[in-house]
Structure formats: structure tokens, C-alpha cells
Design an enzyme around this catalytic site. Sequence first.
Site, PDB file in Angstrom:
ATOM      1  N   ARG A 133       0.916  -1.218   0.009  1.00  0.00           N
ATOM      2  CA  ARG A 133      -0.102  -0.017  -0.233  1.00  0.00           C
ATOM      3  C   ARG A 133       0.851   1.183   0.004  1.00  0.00           C
ATOM      4  O   ARG A 133       0.532   2.309  -0.756  1.00  0.00           O
ATOM      5  CB  ARG A 133      -1.102   0.057   1.059  1.00  0.00           C
ATOM      6  CG  ARG A 133      -2.114   1.214   1.213  1.00  0.00           C
ATOM      7  CD  ARG A 133      -3.104   1.086   2.253  1.00  0.00           C
ATOM      8  NE  ARG A 133      -2.719   1.024   3.446  1.00  0.00           N
ATOM      9  CZ  ARG A 133      -3.235   1.041   4.692  1.00  0.00           C
ATOM     10  NH1 ARG A 133      -4.568   0.624   4.288  1.00  0.00           N
ATOM     11  NH2 ARG A 133      -2.758   1.168   6.016  1.00  0.00           N
ATOM     12  N   LYS A 161      -2.481   7.149   1.407  1.00  0.00           N
ATOM     13  CA  LYS A 161      -2.326   7.448   2.840  1.00  0.00           C
ATOM     14  C   LYS A 161      -0.882   8.650   2.629  1.00  0.00           C
ATOM     15  O   LYS A 161       0.060   8.353   2.900  1.00  0.00           O
ATOM     16  CB  LYS A 161      -1.620   6.219   3.342  1.00  0.00           C
ATOM     17  CG  LYS A 161      -2.569   6.062   4.864  1.00  0.00           C
ATOM     18  CD  LYS A 161      -2.207   4.623   5.278  1.00  0.00           C
ATOM     19  CE  LYS A 161      -2.046   4.991   6.963  1.00  0.00           C
ATOM     20  NZ  LYS A 161      -3.264   5.490   7.544  1.00  0.00           N
ATOM     21  N   GLU A 200     -16.277   6.543   6.201  1.00  0.00           N
ATOM     22  CA  GLU A 200     -15.163   5.837   7.063  1.00  0.00           C
ATOM     23  C   GLU A 200     -15.036   6.881   8.131  1.00  0.00           C
ATOM     24  O   GLU A 200     -15.615   7.992   8.213  1.00  0.00           O
ATOM     25  CB  GLU A 200     -13.895   5.520   6.606  1.00  0.00           C
ATOM     26  CG  GLU A 200     -13.227   6.614   5.856  1.00  0.00           C
ATOM     27  CD  GLU A 200     -11.687   6.087   5.407  1.00  0.00           C
ATOM     28  OE1 GLU A 200     -11.238   5.249   5.611  1.00  0.00           O
ATOM     29  OE2 GLU A 200     -11.266   7.030   4.233  1.00  0.00           O
TER      30      GLU A 200
END
Length: 285
Positions: free
Chosen positions: A52, A151, A184
Site C-alpha cells: 500500500r 495514505k 469511514e
Amino acid sequence: MSIEVFINGQYYPKAEAKVSVYDHGLLYGDGVFEGMRSYSGKVFRHDEHIDRLYDSARSILLEIPMEKEALKQAVNDTLKKNNLVDAYIRLLVTRGAGELGLDPAKTEDPRIIIITDHIKLYPQELYDNGLKIITAATIRNHPAALSPRIKSLNYLNNIMAKIEGIQAGCAEALMLNHKGEVAECTGDNIFIVRGGALYTPPIDAGILEGITRNAVIELAEKAGIQVHQIPFTRYDIYVAEECFLTGSAAEVIPVIEVDTRSIGDGKVGPITKQLYKAFHELVRS
Ligand code: PXG
């Protein structure tokens, strides 16, 4: 012994672990990161986190000057150097220092930083009795502006919502997407239980594809619980039987109240308890 921090192949005591004020990670939030956990000396889903990180970096045209395997090894070495077995790991890659100006071409030498430490997001009481959350007015980043799948070092979107939660007396806040659907929480993915089945927003609702989320989906399916990744709204949460959040730092944490509505009977539900237990068994196996 002080914590030793890894920066580009060297270790520095915590107080001396520094980067330039000209680093574009600081100047512009230009960089990417991962937050991971180790249990009994083993990094949970290490490959997934590393993948990721590289995907986040690739999507912002940041080339990480290290091979995946070498970076994985550096994380393990940093844990060992600090004698940590159950730890929190913050792995970040900044664009590096350079002239002022947004253009990444002005920078050179990305900084690869590995911090190994401890994290305690929530007190045990909240795991036992559940969390109260509110919906923030701040919506999650529009995926066409900045993909929530990245991220990145710029977490202001989430921090704005987190502040709203804290001001309302809640440790977490729910974020909706640009369509008004549930996305979220500020640092956690969300699940609800209805009719004995599990529901969680799909990735294209504009969320981070949480590694804990994916592990919980696998555990639920293994236990014969149906899992649906479909869009839903706050209404679906209000009428749900159970609700819980997942994240590397939070693990699995029950939610018993959303926007002043009790979820189910306002107590931690059986499926939440089952998955909490299964997750703890998984990370310790
Ligand atoms: N959504 C967002 C926006 C996150 O930042 C998650 C979901 C859960 O993803 P994982 O892969 O962790 O299951 C995150 C992760 C911190 C901290 O320092 C935050 C996260 C992870 C670790 C530490 O607050 N957020």
C-alpha cells in the site's frame, strides 16, 4: 534506552531524529506513510502495508529509493534495535528537501523514516463498553481531488473531522463522502450488522482500503457471516443491530452510539464480540 529512529539507513536517538525544514513533506504534506503493528515481534500483514505504501507513492509520482524487501528488512531491524515486540510502526517517505515551490522536481533525496514506538488510541473501557461517535460536517476528500486511497502526509481532511468529534465529546467521528453516503471514520473503517450480516462501504465510496478491514472481512467470511460491501447512509447505521470500527491502531472497537442514537440495544453486540475475539486470535497466531 531511548528510541532509535531509522532515517535513510542510519539510526538516530529520538531527540536527534530530524529532517530539514525545507523537506516538502513538512512544507506541503508531500509524502506518504503507513501505520502498522507488530505482535510478538512479527509485523501484522507486513507485505500488504508495504504494497500500500508503494502504491500510495506511485500514485503521487514519488519513487521510493529502496526495494520493497530491503524496506521490510529495515522495519524488522528497527524493531529489533529497539527491543520492541508489540509495537506501533510509523513508516514514512517524504518527497525530500529542496527549494520552495510546489514542483516536486525541486526536491532530491526522499527521506525514508521508520519510527517504532507504542500507541494507545483508546482506553480499555471503550473496548469493553463501546465508543460514541458523531457525524462530522467535514466530508471525506472528493476522490477526484485527492484519492482517499492514498495514505498521504496531508491528513488535514481527517484532522478537521477529528476536531469536530472531540469538540462533541467523541473520540472518533464519522465522515460521509461527497454523495452523502457513509465513508469511514477519521482513522478507522466502519462496519454495521443488520439481519446477522455485515455491511461495510465499498472502496469506491471514497475510503482507505484498510488492512484491518480486509482482515475482518476474511474472518467474518470464514465464520460463515455474510459480508456486503455496498454503499449505505447514516439511516442504515441508526437502524443497525451493531456497529464497530477497524484500524491498525484501534484494532476492532465497538460503537454503541452514533449521533445520539443508541445502536441496537446500546450494548456491545455478539457479532462484534465474535470478530473482536477472532481478530485478537489472528494477530497472536
Ligand atoms: N481509514 C483511514 C482514513 C485511516 O487513516 C484506516 C481507515 C484503517 O486502515 P488500516 O490499514 O490501519 O486498517 C486508517 C488507518 C494514527 C493511526 O496514528 C491511524 C491509522 C492507522 C494507524 C495509526 O492515528 N489509520
